[in-house]
Design an enzyme around this catalytic site. Sequence first.
Site, mmCIF file in Angstrom:
data_model
loop_
_atom_site.group_PDB
_atom_site.id
_atom_site.type_symbol
_atom_site.label_atom_id
_atom_site.label_comp_id
_atom_site.label_asym_id
_atom_site.label_seq_id
_atom_site.Cartn_x
_atom_site.Cartn_y
_atom_site.Cartn_z
ATOM 1 N N GLU A 165 0.816 -1.215 0.000
ATOM 2 C CA GLU A 165 0.000 0.000 0.000
ATOM 3 C C GLU A 165 0.854 1.271 0.000
ATOM 4 O OE1 GLU A 165 -4.158 -1.467 2.072
ATOM 5 O OE2 GLU A 165 -2.669 -0.461 3.338
ATOM 6 N N GLU A 190 -7.063 -7.498 -1.104
ATOM 7 C CA GLU A 190 -7.517 -7.331 0.275
ATOM 8 C C GLU A 190 -8.961 -6.861 0.293
ATOM 9 O OE1 GLU A 190 -5.395 -4.915 3.046
ATOM 10 O OE2 GLU A 190 -3.425 -5.619 2.390
#
Length: 715
Positions: free
Chosen positions: A155, A311
């Site tokens: 991320e 995710e």
Amino acid sequence: MTSTPARPIKLDALAYGGDYNPDQWSEETWIEDARLMQKAGVNLVSLPVFSWPQIERTQGVYDFGWLDRVIDLLWEHGIKVDLATATATPPAWLIREFPEVLPSNIHGQRLEFGSRQAYCPSSPIFREHALRLTEAMATRYGNHPALALWHISNEYGDHVPRCWCDESARHFRRWLEARYGSIDGLNEAWGTTCWGQNYNTFEHIEPPRTSMGPINPSQNLDFERFSSDALLELFQSEIDVLRRVTPDVAVTTNFMSLFKELDYWDFAAAEDLVTDDAYPDPADPQAHVPAALNYGLMRSLKDGQPWLLLEQAPSAVSWRDVNVPKAPGRMRLDSFQAIAHGSDGAMFFQWRQAKFGPEKYHSAMLGHRGEKSRTFQETAALGHELKQIEAVRGTRVRASVALVADWDSWWGSAAPDSLPSQRLNWLEQARAWHGALFALGHTVDVVRATGSFDGYDVVVVPNLYIATDEQAAAMTAFVERGGQLVVGPFSGVVDPTEKVHEGGAPGPLRALLGVEVDEWWPLSDGQTGQVSLGGEQLETQIWSEWIDAAPDAEIVASYSAGVLAGRAAIVRNAVGAGSAWYLSATLAPAGLEQVLARALAAAGLENRVATRDLEVVTRTDGDTDYTFVLNHGHTDASVTVPAGAHDLITGADVTGRLTLAPAGVAVLAHPANVAHPLIELVEIPHADLETRSPVSTGSTTESTEESHPTEKTEV
């Protein structure tokens, strides 16, 4: 950046599993985890994302023994790994020996160790150690049969999207010199004669830290570009190592949906597989609508090829003010929505729910109650259900409508203290326009402002604040060959250096749109306006403009209240075989649906009675269509089924009409190029439209409310 040929993920099924953090658990627990993963149908896990300190406990001394045992155990149970380089979390020993690695905030304060992403993207010391770890990982595991995919860092930009430290300042100056060539070139581009900001040397330039007043918007924009590029450069440096050591293994990094801080067009061009982390808010009944926009971007970043949802939460997250769990069926529905929009799998954060740390209340596939937990029961059922729809893997989503996303315009239109209104938010406008298209029944891709627009009938541009001749040429060519282009307000205002175009907005789009903007007329807080469209009054919010239409352009709607009453509000300009539409005001959802419905109908596309509760998306391999029907509402929903349809989930043939309960899903396989499932269509009355949308039977509940969920990346 030119996109490189993509290497495929080494997995022969839809991906199913989640993040796994075995270093938080005993080896006895690993054995139990492998057994339960197998029981749940897991075939892929991401690890060891945050384990740099466990792998390199002291500088240059690597402990791979525990990771060897975990990967071997998973492989013995038929589970492959999305192997992270573990570079997202530098260890404490690195930070204490080299404190200059830490990032600084806009006030010049150095941030302290104690969370994750504790690094400055421009730090050469951090990069040196990260690349050494990456090479060690690649050398150790590059030939392991369990390796399906490389997962670089984690991320990017989630916690530190921008750094204002001295090292970042040096990197920024190098970036500027490469961009402009000379200090005179920079002074010209930045317009430094305004407010006496001329520079004699690049060494005098600093990042736009906290100052005594508004910062030069050109400097702000370049710092946004630089900061995205700095993280991209870091990403690329790890890619280079992995491709040198393991040239046949695909690489990715997990994106965060529509994320302002990073230009994902450039990041996607550097990697093999686009992956996304998606956290729609269960407390928002309309969260699936912006989620569809996010997924439209993900599949479009690499020209429509399948991507992967890496995710999502099985139930509640841990980082909102109020963390509402997902109701039974919601996790399944969310997963099928992502797959409908092109994901070749459904992954979760995380496998086993943590007992400690900041995410101990974040749900997991295996909850605190273990095998008895609701999340395990539901995710295990989904894992086996996904095997029924294996045929959709590798297929592509069919879309006739595209929405333009341009990071320069997003960054530029968000500059503080220098705009006519801070309320005209790029992301909110993009979501509003997409929401109207969603309500009308259209699947929407996301494209660059330069195209390509091939294969689309309608292209919408909610905002293109920064516009170039190249973009205008691509859009003009699209319209000339028969496309319908719809452009929103405050577009074509400045060039890439933040200079207002000669003659004002819409700059290079002027001839195409058939309008000139004389003055912006933003609305005050709480103020609304009105536009008259075919005798009906549509509410305007936030923004309006004083525009003049070209003599041969059609005035579709006019302002009907306030100072602008009687002036053109919406203009349609015929160019070649198509038309370009300009909306000078931001419309309330119902009005935006009406206007976009006219443009869609002009392109020959069918519009349904507006609803945000039912979603129909088709993936295809060219011979067989796989049409996903998803009921996001709270009442039963019904659709007309194509001839020869077969539901992959139930295994049953379906004829006539299909009724789905709330949270219901069907995946209908049927011959390509036959009629798709439809709910009630609506005819768009307009005397000048040659193509009408036919009316079909059926009914839905109309919903025009638009809400915007809090994404994980916005916290």
